[in-house]
Structure formats: structure tokens, C-alpha cells
Design an enzyme around this catalytic site. Structure first.
Site, PDB file in Angstrom:
ATOM      1  N   ALA A  82    -103.733 -29.110 -50.079  1.00  0.00           N
ATOM      2  CA  ALA A  82    -104.119 -28.981 -51.547  1.00  0.00           C
ATOM      3  C   ALA A  82    -104.785 -27.899 -52.097  1.00  0.00           C
ATOM      4  O   ALA A  82    -104.557 -27.675 -53.423  1.00  0.00           O
ATOM      5  CB  ALA A  82    -104.672 -30.380 -51.686  1.00  0.00           C
ATOM      6  N   HIS A 350     -80.969 -22.103 -49.329  1.00  0.00           N
ATOM      7  CA  HIS A 350     -80.623 -22.256 -50.720  1.00  0.00           C
ATOM      8  C   HIS A 350     -79.074 -21.885 -50.961  1.00  0.00           C
ATOM      9  O   HIS A 350     -78.262 -22.736 -51.518  1.00  0.00           O
ATOM     10  CB  HIS A 350     -81.336 -21.338 -51.464  1.00  0.00           C
ATOM     11  CG  HIS A 350     -82.843 -21.659 -51.492  1.00  0.00           C
ATOM     12  ND1 HIS A 350     -83.264 -22.828 -51.222  1.00  0.00           N
ATOM     13  CD2 HIS A 350     -83.813 -20.776 -51.786  1.00  0.00           C
ATOM     14  CE1 HIS A 350     -84.786 -22.697 -51.280  1.00  0.00           C
ATOM     15  NE2 HIS A 350     -85.329 -21.410 -51.391  1.00  0.00           N
TER      16      HIS A 350
END
Lengths: 634, 712
Positions: A82, A350
Site C-alpha cells: 500500500a 498489452h
């Protein structure tokens, strides 16, 4: 519901005509100043979309119904790593936006977990910095921050992990009480969901209250196994396959993994094996390109329009190019990037995914499984990339811009890592035999753009008067400024006979003026919460896509192939053009027009921007240095 | 008195030169665009030089005040200034009477004002859009050509609304040769004519152009007579020849001989070879088709059509060669003659054959059958779209296309045209010519080249493979009174109050060839309908074997809107941007011409402009051939005769409605819900009218999903 709120400042009778365009004063003003000098004759459907949109702009109520996530969902998001860059830049702001726009339940819980010891307060301050935007009301931020908690610890530390889980349970219990949901009810909901065959409840079904825990792995992949293992260790799986995915309290667990998924086929297999304690349905491998609006639109375009579908084959299409360009270098990401390179970072995931969507056959339905099956099929039919069909490059200093090796984050000053790659792939099936599929990606190029260009053959047996005409091209620009356009030949209005290439376009910015296109991460996070797999990559796809690239990656490493150098801000190495020539193209890509110019159609902006003096001299220097590009030599 | 005349001359010429100077000054800063328009400027400079020669020497001092014409203004203003300048010496030569002199002065003043206005316009526009107006400055006609236009029926509706305003406009924009001569000819005042003499005619011209004709009127002349009166036409031709000879003399005086050195700019037309000055005489028959034959006969007897040299020539390949040889051997002084005829070309196959026979004394390659739809920008674009784009070309067959519709809709009734219309009806008036020609362009195979000859051959081929229309495939209607307007038989101009003439027709044609077998071609035309529109809709099949989620999707459609507001657009299915993953809606991928035209030029050429210029340039590409006329009548004649024999009553429909209901039945027979696509009426976002909006919503509900515009 429709009447919930009306546009301010104008009395509009209801029901509105389907063709009516609701515009508030400011919108009218904006429209006037956008120079829509041509009165648009909008088709009915478009008009509907406009009024639809204005409605959704009006009421928060409506927004909720758009979200695939049920309002009753008891959701918890745990972000591992985080304090990291990804969490800071993407995950936390996205979560905040979703929460702010009420696309997720208001009592969503957000947990952070990272090595840094922090209190909840410190963590909230950290989040505050990520999400602060002066235009948003203070109240929203405050409300969101209250939903955030933090637990510090090593990623493989079972004690800290157990503590995290305890804490999760405590907060979730408190929320259940607040919501007044009994465990019985929840179990029923879980059963219902299981019965319906999916691991998610029906979208938006108000009767279902399910509890979902989303574990977001914003950490390097080698930590995945440790974290997942620790999470699973706490809860020894009961017997029976069902309980594998649902904890005894009836909680769905979903694991979101970020790229890179390994470095080649072998390491990818290892990674998959390490995570074998998770079921495939629980794993969501994010490829955020699949969340882009226009990538999702590819299937609709192809399969809902006979005018595209009928010409989507080798008889009409000369080549397909999937292009990714960035106008900046690796900057702070040098450490990560140097290990992977652009092929692993962009091409293998991608661009290959986009290519699969362009060339796959029609799926049985648009369900996640059917689409995945078709993608798998087409990836299997793609032959592994060979070194002849690949050009790699690395940018060097040009003017004030640092070269790749000069970046402080790149430690290996003798690195062969490529920052540019152009690869030509072939798909062996009746539809695509002989059509080159170009995947091109590069950093520190002239502009920033991601697009798919489908270039058609010239008209066979064309009339002599039209012999000079360009071939047609269909361009789907993914970013910036989403657009789909045809490049067609048209007579120039006027007395003489003159033919010119112009664009027939569907500019998203103008057609969906008031609509804010959802961002890829927003869409994908919602999909995870709703349990929809369509826009995620399966393990099979992952392995297959590595199989296409692994051989050549190994060869590059083994032969220590030097990437061809190109100046920062140039078009890329010259070797790419040589490769393009071999496949009958002058160069890869179309024009280099900046996005703003893209609003006006015409041939002018298709012309290539001349290299700046700096870039030109850098190119000359490179060419005369005697360092002939290795790929060309070969 | 001579002193007064020379004073007036000095005054006008001074003004004109002053204006030229002003324009020049303003133009200096736009040197870049001046380069682009270099040839314009050189023409102007040349003319200014010629003017200097012609001017009396005492005016030289005046001209010395004006700056040397190094860079010329943009072509409009140069043309206008030119006009003013060249008018001056003409006046001096003729020794003008006082009244005319004032008029000339006024003309010069208008021209100056015009030049000034144009200059201002061009300046302000230059800021918006710095592209030079190259497109329109190109003209197929050589600017040095000696052109003469003779309009028969010059007082009629057609010449009043179309021909004369177009000519004036072209002339002002410098697209017509500057010293063009325009002759009007019509019946005398006592016998149905309205114009007595040249002065009257000039007034008439300036009224037609709502006052913008300016100096153009001075190029107009007039003579009266019956159309079959050989002697009167002889007098007309004598006047024409006389003024043509005068013009030649004055050109020589000005140093613009037959050999004109700027003709090289008119390349692209085979007619404008570098060193010749084409002399063209165009006869424009804006008269009822009944008198075409006698008019042509009277012209021939007076030595038109090459003085009868070609009277006995037949339109064969061999004949063509002989003609070409004859033409080469003719002395340069002879004029090329062009005969332009407007629709209707007969009423059916027989009368059309008769007409062609009656006009056979005119060399066929000099006859231009005008169908002004062929001059419309988007109709001309059809071939480029089809044959230059694989994206369209490869879809252009029965496998992808479900139906093709060519639609003509007008809100107006017949109004003043009742006398003519009642004789013909909308099938003959619109369908057999305009719509069928558009359809031929859509359906034809790829021609060998885009030359007139090859295009006409392919059109002929496809027209010949169209099966004659059957009565089952035809719906006719006639509008009746409604709150929006009076019924057809109530129109004052319609004499027969029990007329069964159709004002609406929908016909389905079939093309029997491998490309189109089974594809219905719908031609639909109507007066007194909801909206004004001419468009071509190519409707595609639904996607065969579509994915389950997309079954509800509409089929694709390619729409070419010819008017109003030219546009080409695809209706495609597209995902609605947003979080919902399978929400699909129909959207338009478009190419709005208003945007395109703005980029290329200020104005889109109008059909008549283009076609008149092409007649002068002897370009047949956008004219119909006699064989096509015959073939198109063969399609409609049987049905027309059957309608008459059986006395079929047209189905009544209220004025301003969508047309008779039977048309929808016919549409259903061919698997369409209704003909046409139907767009929502355009509701301007700046002009929201709640009442109109709620009303149109009601009409949507009545008219179903794809509702058309309600009555305005």
C-alpha cells in the site's frame, strides 16, 4: 427515478422527445464555443445517448445502477504494497473515485498492508496526499479516509498476516451488524450465487448480499506466493472443492495480480504453480489495456457491423499494426525496467492482447469463457517470434534528455535492455495467412499514443484515373483522445476532379461530449468486485503468449544482441523502417499528428512531423559513428 | 459633347484605378496567398496593361497615382475591378448617350463597392482560414475563350431561377470568360412574352440575381421572336455574329488576340490546348420540349450546327472520325456549337424516339442532355467512393447489400408548375431521369476509365439490365388538402380538377445481373411530404450468424445525402462508452460536407454552375446520352401506359404527411418496415422550443421507432 433531478436553470417538459437534447446553459455555451458550426443532424440513437447521458449526469441514483457491483455487496479491498508507487498512483485514487461516485457500496472497507510500520492515521495522511484534488469537496475525502485501515508487516510474516485477517474480520463483523445482515442470510446469498454457476452474484440483484474480499497484489511477483500462502494458511481449507473458494464465513476471495507474470515461459509456469493454492476463478490478472474503452469496443465493432465484418480477412487487409508510443523515457522505473525491457513490459501482454482481439474468430457468445477460448485459439495459431522479425532499440541522449544508460535508476551501465521493439507476427489460419501483425512499442519517441491501425489493400484493378489513390485504413486510437476513423478516398468538392484522402470519423470526444469515459482501472476494479472475468487474462493465455516471445527473448539474452541506438525524441531506430520495408510498408505506423490536430481531418496532419534539428543531428551522429545497427546487419 | 464624354470617362476610369490600388495595398500583406494565385494576378495585370494601351493618354497621369500592379488582389476583387476598368473604354468607344453614361458610372461605382466588400471579406476570412480558395478558381473553361451563350426562353422560369443567376455568379467569380456574350431570346410581348428589348432584359437579369448582377447585365442582349420563326432566329444569329465579330476586334485592340497566353492554366480540358482560343457558342433551350424540334430546325436553316456541314452525318464510329477530320480542317474562325436541352425528353419511349429523331440534324456529340442531378457534388462523388475505396467497393454487391433506396422528398406542392406538372407527373418529372441516373451510378460496374464515354457505356449497360417496372411494384399517390397546404387538384395552376396525375411515387426496380440479382432498388419521390431531402441509402444485411449478445443490433447503412447539407455517413453499431459491457447503439461515422467544403473553398459549386461550364468545356461526363434516355424510358413506359389505360387512381395522402400508406405495404413486401431511413428532425440546441419538442415526441410514437420528421 428519471424525474429525480432536472437540469438546473431550464424548465424542460417531461416526457422529453427521444430526440431532445437537454442542454443547460453552460453546455449550450460550450457547444457554441466548440465551433460546432455545422448543425449536427444527429440520428435518433445518438440523441438518445445524449439525453441518457444527461440523465446519468443528473442523479447519483442512476449511477449506482450503471455499476456492475451490487449495492448490497459487502466489499473489502486489501492492498498489499500500500505504500508503493502503483497503490499511490492508481489503486488508491481509483478506489476513492469509485467510492466518491457511489459505484461501490458506501461501507467499503479499505486495508493497506506493507512493510512500513504505520498507524491508521499515518496511512490516511498518505492516502490523502494521493487523492487530494482541490475541486472535490472535503467531505468526500473525509468519508473515504474513515474507511481506510492499515496493517504493517513483512509480506511472508504469518503473524502479521494473521493479525491482518483478524482485523479484517473484526471490521467486517462490525459492518455486518451495522447493515443488519445475519450470517444465515449471507449463507443463503452465497448458496444462491453458487447455484447460479458463477462465483459472483447476478449483477445488480438487490436480493443478494455477498461478501467479497479483494486482495490487490501491488507488490513484485516473487512475493505473490508468500502472501497468498499466508492468507490461505490461516484458513485451513475444509474438505470439498466448494469451500476452497469460499471461506467458512461465506466470503468470496479474489486475488488481483499485476504484471509482470514472469519473465518467460518457464518462470511463468513456476509462478502459476506457486499460486496453485488459488482457484483460477479467484485470480484476476490485470492487463489494464483490456479495460480501455476502445479495446472493449473492438468486439462490437467487428461483430455487430457487416461493413467491418465482411472485410475482416486477408483478402482485404494488408496488415495490422498495434502501436504503443511514449514520449518519455523510463524515468524512475529504471530498476524494474532494466530487468524486463519493453518486450516483456508492453509487447507480450498489452499489445498481444489487443492483437488477439483484432484477429480472433467470432466467439460463441460474449461470455468470459467463450472469448477466452477464441483468444487462446488465435494465440495458438500465432507462430513464435523469430529474431529476423524483430528490431530492438535503446534510446540515447539527445539534447537535454538523458539516454537510457544515463538514467540514475538504471544501474547496469552496459545494459542491453531494449526500450524500443518492433515485432512482426504471423497468424496461421485461413483468415490471416500472410497478413503481418506488427507490434511496435517504444519509449522516448516523438509522441504519446496507443493505436490499432488496420491497413487495407489497394483497390484491385482500380480505374486508371484513381490509380494514385491511397489504400483505406481503419484506425482505432486507444489514447489519447479515443477515436475510430476510416481513411477514405473522396472527391474534393469543387469543379475539378481531384481525389483526396479524408477521414470519416467517430470522435469520441465529440460524440459523447458529456460522458466521461471510465478509466481502465475503475472498470477493472469494479469487474473484480462483481466477479466478471471477461477483461482479465487467464493462465492459459499467459503461457501461450509467453511461448510466442520466450524463444526470441532467450536468443537476445544468449547472443547479447545490442539494441540499435536511437536519439531521445526521434521516430525510433532506422532498423524498424527496414523491417517495415521487408513487409511492404514504407514505415510502421501512420502519421505522427499530435492529438489536438486530430480533431481536423485531412491529409496534412498525416504527414510526418519533421524531426527537430536536435534529433536530426543526433541521428546523423549515430549513423556516422560507424555503429551500424546490428539488426540491419543481420 | 466630346469634353463631357471624356470627363465622364476620366471620372470612371479614375475611380476604377483607385479601387484597384486600394485592393492592391490591402493585398500586399498576403503575399503568400498571392503566390498561390499567381495566375489570377497575371491575368489581372495583363488586363490592366491592356487597359493602359486603350486609355487616352491624358488618363495616364491618373494611373500614375496608383501603385504599380506588382501583386494583384484575390481573384474576386480583381475581377470586379477589372470589370469597372474595362467598362470605361467601351463607353468611350461608343460615344455613350448621357443616360447610359450615368448608368455606366453607377456600374463602376457598384463594382468598386463590390471590390471593396470582397476585399474586406477576404481579409476577415483570411484570419479564420488561411487556405486559399484554389478549388473554385479552377474552371474547366479557358478564361481566354470567346464564349457566347444564347438562351431560348430567356423569360421563363428555368432561366429566371437557375440559368441567369448562375451565369452572373460565374462571371463575377471569374469562372466564365470575361468577355462572354449572353443573348436572350423569347416570344414577343404580345405573344406570351414579358420582355420587350435589351434594356428590359437587363433589368430582368438584375432582378433575377436580386441586384447582384452588376456589370454582367451589360453583357446581355435580347431579341424577341417565335421559337419556330426561321426569320426571327436568323435575325438573332445575325446579331450574335455581329457582336462576336465586334468582340474579336476589340480583343485585338486590347492585345488579347485569339491566341491567349494564359490558356495553359486551363489544362485538364482537352479543349483548352495551349495556343488556341476556343470559340464556343452555346444554345440553351429553356423552352418546352415540344418546340425543341422546330427550334433546332430554325437554327439549322440559319446556318447553325456548322452551317449545315454536318447535316447528313450519322452518329456512327466512322461518322465520328469524319467529324473529327472535318473539324480539324475547318478554319479557326468557326465556332464550336453546343446545344443544351433540359428535361423532359418526351413522355415515353415513342415520344423520346421521335424527339431524338427530330433533333438528329444536330451532331450528337454537340448535344448535351442536361440532368442537373448529375452535377451535384455527392452524385459525382459516388464513383470515387465506390471505386477508390476497398472499404466500400468490396461490400458493393448482393451478398452485403440488402436494398438500395434513392429518395427525393419535397415539402412543397407543385405550386406554379401545375400546368407543366399535370402533363407529366412525378414519375416522368423526377424518377425516370434524376433518380434513375443516381441509381445507375450506384449499380453500374467499374468503367474502363472515368472518361465520359466509358461511364456512359457502363450506365447504359446497367440501365439495359433493369427489368421494366411492373405495376405491382409501383405505388402512386396524390396529395390532398390538409391544414398544411392545399391539395393537388386545388392548386390554381392545375387546370384539370379531376386529374389523376401522381405527385408521389414509390417504385421497386430489379437489376438482373450477377452483382445485383435479388436486391430491390427503391426509387421514391414525392411532393407535399414531410421534409426536403434527396438521399441515397444503401442498406446492408444484418451480420450473418451474429453473436448472441448482438442479435438486437440494427444493420449497417451507408447514407449519401445529396441535399440539403451534403453528407456521407455510415450508421455503425458501437459500444456505448461506459461501464456496461454489452450496451450497443447505432452511431454515425460521418463526413459532413459543410466541414469539408469549408476547408477547401468557401462555397460548394452548384449543379448548374458546374454543368454550364462543362458544356462550354465540351465535357460530356455529367450529361446523359441519347441511348441512356431510350433505355430509361423503356423501364418506365410500360407501367406508365398501363396506369393510363387502366385509369389507376393515385392514392390520396394529406399534404405534409409521409405519403400514402400503400408505400409501406410495398416496403413490407420487400422486407422493409418502410422506405427511407428517417432521421430525427434537427432540433437546434440553441433554439429549444419545448412545444416543438413535445410535439415531435408524440409523432415519434405514432410513427414508430425510426420515425420521420413530423410536419413542420
Amino acid at each position: 427515478r428519471r424525474l429525480a433531478r432536472r437540469p438546473r436553470g431550464r424548465i424542460v417538459p417531461w416526457p422529453l422527445a427521444p430526440g431532445a437534447r437537454i442542454m443547460t446553459f453552460s453546455a449550450t455555451w460550450a457547444a457554441r464555443h466548440r465551433q460546432t458550426s455545422t448543425p449536427q443532424l444527429l440520428s435518433k440513437s445518438e440523441d438518445c445517448s445524449d439525453s441518457d447521458e444527461s440523465r446519468s449526469e443528473l442523479g447519483e441514483e442512476v449511477r449506482k445502477t450503471i455499476s456492475p457491483v451490487s449495492r448490497k455487496l459487502l466489499g473489502t479491498v486489501v492492498v498489499f504494497g500500500a505504500d508503493g508507487d502503483l497503490a499511490k498512483k492508481k489503486i488508491l485514487p481509483t478506489l476513492f473515485n469509485l467510492w466518491r461516485r457511489k459505484l461501490v457500496p458506501r461501507d467499503l472497507l479499505v486495508f493497506g498492508y506493507a512493510r512500513t510500520p504505520m498507524t491508521d492515521e499515518v496511512f490516511r495522511k498518505h492516502i490523502f496526499k494521493c487523492i487530494y484534488h482541490p475541486s472535490q469537496p472535503q467531505g468526500d475525502r473525509k468519508g473515504f479516509l474513515e474507511r481506510c485501515h492499515y496493517q504493517g508487516g513483512q509480506f511472508d510474516d504469518p503473524v502479521a498476516m494473521a493479525e491482518l485477517l483478524d482485523q479484517l474480520e473484526r471490521y467486517e463483523e462490525a459492518r455486518r451488524v451495522k447493515r443488519n445482515v445475519t450470517p444465515v442470510e449471507q449463507a443463503a446469498a452465497t448458496d444462491l450465487a453458487e447455484d447460479s454457476g458463477g462465483n459472483g452474484a447476478d449483477v445488480g440483484d438487490p436480493g443478494v448480499t455477498q461478501q467479497v474480499r479483494l486482495y490487490y497484489m501491488a507488490v513484485p511477483p516473487f512475493l505473490y506466493a508468500g502472501i497468498c500462502g499466508a492468507l490461505r494458511q490461516k484458513r485451513q481449507p475444509m474438505d470439498g472443492p466448494l469451500m476452497d473458494s469460499v471461506t467458512e464465513s461465506g466470503i468470496f476471495e479474489r486475488f488481483v495480480l499485476e504484471k509482470p507474470f514472469g519473465k518467460d515461459t518457464a518462470s511463468c509456469k513456476v509462478l502459476v504453480k506457486q499460486l496453485s493454492m488459488l482457484r483460477e476463478e479467484e485470480i484476476f490478472r490485470i492487463d489494464h489495456y483490456l479495460g480501455k474503452e476502445l479495446v472493449m469496443n473492438l468486439l462490437v465493432l467487428r461483430f455487430a457491423n457487416v461493413c467491418f465484418q465482411a472485410i475482416w480477412n486477408r483478402q482485404h487487409i494488408k496488415n495490422v499494426q498495434v502501436i504503443f508510443k511514449e514520449d518519455f523515457g523510463v524515468e524512475g522505473r529504471g530498476g524494474y525496467f532494466d530487468e524486463y525491457g519493453i518486450i516483456r513490459d508492453v509487447l507480450q501482454n498489452h499489445l498481444l492482447q489487443v492483437m488477439a482481439l483484432v484477429c480472433m474468430e467470432q466467439p460463441l457468445s460474449f461470455s468470459a469463457e467463450d472469448i477466452r477460448n477464441e483468444k487462446l485459439k488465435v494465440l495458438r495459431q500465432t507462430s513464435p517470434l523469430t529474431l529476423d522479425n524483430l528490431v530492438t532499440g535503446q534510446y540515447v541522449k539527445c539534447g537535454e534528455h538523458k539516454g537510457y544508460l544515463d538514467e540514475p535508476t538504471v544501474l547496469n551501465k552496459d545494459s542491453n535492455t531494449e526500450t524500443f521493439a518492433a515485432a512482426v507476427l504471423h497468424v496461421h489460419n485461413p483468415r490471416w495467412e500472410g497478413v503481418p501483425f506488427v507490434l511496435k512499442a517504444g519509449k522516448a519517441l516523438t509522441d504519446r499514443k496507443a493505436e490499432v491501425r488496420i491497413q487495407f489493400h489497394r483497390v484491385p484493378g482500380v480505374v486508371s484515373a484513381l490509380a494514385d489513390c491511397q489504400a483505406n485504413e481503419l484506425v482505432v486510437r486507444l489514447q489519447p483522445e479515443e477515436t475510430i476513423y476510416w481513411k477514405v478516398q473522396n472527391k474534393v468538392p469543387g469543379l475539378n476532379f481531384e481525389v483526396q484522402q479524408i477521414r470519416m470519423d467517430l470522435l469520441y470526444a465529440s460524440k459523447f461530449q458529456m460522458r466521461k469515459l471510465p478509466e481502465a482501472y475503475e472498470r477493472l476494479l469494479l469487474d473484480v468486485l462483481a466477479g466478471q472475468h471477461s477483461n482479465f487474462v487467464s493462465a492459459d493465455e499467459l503461457l501461450l503468449s509467453w511461448e510466442i516471445f520466450s524463444p526470441v527473448l532467450h536468443q537476445l539474452a544468449k547472443d547479447k544482441v545490442k539494441p540499435e541506438l536511437y536519439p531521445y525524441g526521434s521516430r525510433g531506430p532506422v532498423g524498424a523502417d527496414a523491417l517495415a520495408n521487408r513487409f511492404g510498408m514504407q514505415k510502421f505506423g501512420g502519421g505522427l499528428h499530435p492529438a489536438v490536430e486530430g480533431r481536423v481531418a485531412g491529409p496534412k496532419e498525416e504527414r510526418e512531423a519533421p524531426p527537430t534539428a536536435e534529433v536530426a543531428s543526433a541521428m546523423r551522429a549515430l549513423n556516422t559513428n560507424g555503429r551500424a545497427p546490428p539488426n540491419v546487419m543481420r | 459633347p466630346a469634353s463631357e464624354v471624356s470627363l465622364a470617362v476620366a471620372f470612371t476610369a479614375g475611380l476604377a484605378l483607385g479601387a484597384l490600388g486600394l485592393a492592391l495595398l490591402s493585398q500586399r500583406k498576403r503575399s503568400a496567398s498571392a503566390v498561390a494565385e499567381h495566375h489570377e494576378s497575371s491575368v489581372a495585370v495583363d488586363k490592366a496593361a491592356a487597359l493602359d494601351v486603350a486609355l487616352p493618354s491624358q488618363l495616364k497621369s491618373n494611373s500614375a497615382r496608383a501603385p504599380a500592379p506588382a501583386v494583384a488582389p484575390c481573384h474576386e476583387s480583381s475581377a470586379a475591378v477589372d470589370t469597372a476598368a474595362t467598362e470605361a473604354p467601351e463607353i468611350s468607344q461608343r460615344g455613350t448617350p448621357t443616360g447610359l453614361r450615368f448608368r455606366a458610372a453607377a456600374d463602376a461605382a457598384t463594382a468598386i463597392a463590390r471590390a471593396r466588400r470582397l476585399r474586406e471579406n477576404s481579409d476577415t476570412e483570411a484570419e479564420d482560414d488561411d487556405e486559399s480558395p484554389v478549388t473554385l478558381s479552377w474552371s474547366p473553361v479557358s478564361r481566354g475563350a470567346c464564349a457566347t451563350l444564347i438562351i431560348f426562353g430567356a423569360d421563363g422560369n428555368l432561366s429566371q431561377t437557375r440559368v441567369l443567376p448562375t451565369l452572373a455568379d460565374l462571371w463575377h467569380r471569374g469562372l466564365l470568360p470575361h468577355d462572354v456574350l449572353v443573348f436572350g431570346y423569347a416570344r414577343p410581348v404580345g405573344a406570351g412574352g414579358v420582355i420587350a428589348d435589351t434594356d428590359d432584359f437587363r433589368d430582368f437579369v438584375s432582378r433575377c440575381c436580386s441586384g447582384t448582377a452588376g456589370a454582367f447585365t451589360r453583357r446581355c442582349h435580347y431579341m424577341t421572336g417565335q421559337f419556330d420563326d426561321v426569320e426571327a432566329i436568323g435575325r438573332l444569329l445575325k446579331m450574335v455574329r455581329g457582336l462576336e465579330a465586334d468582340r474579336l476586334v476589340s480583343r485585338r485592340q486590347k492585345g488579347i488576340p485569339g491566341r491567349h497566353r494564359h490558356t495553359k492554366h486551363a489544362e485538364g480540358g482537352k479543349h483548352g490546348e495551349a495556343d488556341t482560343c476556343p470559340r464556343v457558342r452555346m444554345y440553351y433551350a429553356a423552352v418546352p420540349s415540344l418546340v425543341y424540334a422546330s427550334l433546332a430546325m430554325a437554327l439549322c436553316e440559319n446556318g447553325a450546327a456548322f452551317g449545315g456541314v454536318r447535316l447528313d452525318m450519322q452518329p456512327s464510329a466512322l461518322g465520328g472520325e469524319i467529324l473529327a477530320a472535318a473539324e480539324r480542317s475547318l478554319p479557326r474562325d468557326d465556332v464550336e456549337e453546343r446545344f443544351v436541352f433540359e428535361k423532359p425528353f418526351g413522355r415515353d419511349t415513342e415520344s423520346c424516339t421521335q424527339l431524338l429523331h427530330d433533333l438528329s440534324m444536330l451532331p450528337p456529340r454537340d448535344v448535351f442532355w442536361m440532368d442537373h442531378y448529375l452535377g451535384k457534388e455527392l452524385v459525382m462523388n459516388l464513383l470515387v467512393l465506390r471505386f477508390a475505396n476497398i472499404a466500400f467497393g468490396s461490400l458493393w454487391n448482393r451478398h452485403a447489400i440488402k436494398a438500395v433506396q434513392v429518395i427525393f422528398k419535397e415539402t412543397r406542392g407543385v405550386e406554379g408548375r401545375g400546368g407543366y406538372f399535370d402533363q407529366y407527373g412525378i414519375i416522368r418529372d423526377v424518377m425516370q431521369n434524376h433518380l434513375l441516373q443516381m441509381m445507375a451510378l450506384v449499380a453500374m460496374e467499374q468503367p474502363l476509365s472515368l472518361s465520359a464515354e466509358h461511364i456512359r457505356k457502363e450506365k447504359l449497360k446497367v440501365l439495359q439490365s433493369v427489368a421494366p417496372l411492373e405495376l405491382d411494384d409501383l405505388v402512386i399517390g396524390q396529395y390532398t388538402s390538409s391544414p398544411h397546404g392545399c391539395g393537388y387538384v386545388d392548386e390554381a395552376s392545375v387546370q384539370n380538377k379531376a386529374s389523376t396525375t401522381e405527385t408521389f411515387a414509390a417504385a421497386v426496380l430489379h437489376v438482373d445481373n450477377p452483382r445485383w440479382a435479388g436486391v430491390p432498388f427503391v426509387l421514391k419521390a414525392g411532393h407535399g411530404i414531410t421534409e426536403n431531402k434527396v438521399e441515397l441509402r444503401v442498406q446492408f444485411h444484418r451480420v450473418p450468424g451474429v453473436v448472441r449478445e448482438l442479435r438486437q443490433c440494427e444493420a449497417n447503412e451507408l447514407v449519401v445525402r445529396v441535399q440539403p447539407e451534403e453528407a456521407i455517413y455510415w450508421k455503425v453499431q458501437n459500444k456505448v462508452p461506459g461501464l456496461k459491457s454489452n450496451e450497443v447503439e447505432q452511431m454515425r461515422m460521418d463526413l459532413l460536407y459543410s466541414r469539408l467544403a469549408k476547408r477547401h473553398s468557401r462555397q460548394m459549386p452548384k449543379a448548374y454552375e458546374r454543368l454550364l461550364l462543362e458544356v462550354l468545356a465540351n465535357d460530356h461526363s455529367h450529361f446523359v446520352s441519347a441511348e441512356e434516355l431510350d433505355a430509361s424510358w423503356r423501364i418506365f413506359t410500360p407501367a406508365l401506359h398501363q396506369l393510363q389505360e387502366r385509369g389507376v387512381q393515385p392514392e390520396p395522402y394529406p399534404f405534409g404527411s409521409r405519403g400514402p400508406a400503400a408505400a409501406d405495404d410495398l416496403a413490407r413486401k420487400y422486407g422493409m418496415r418502410k422506405f427511407g431511413g428517417g432521421l430525427t428532425p434537427y432540433i437546434s440546441p440553441f433554439n429549444l422550443n419545448p412545444e416543438a419538442m413535445s410535439r415531435s415526441s408524440k409523432e415519434y410514437k405514432e410513427q414508430g421507432e425510426e420515425g420521420e420528421a413530423g410536419p413542420a
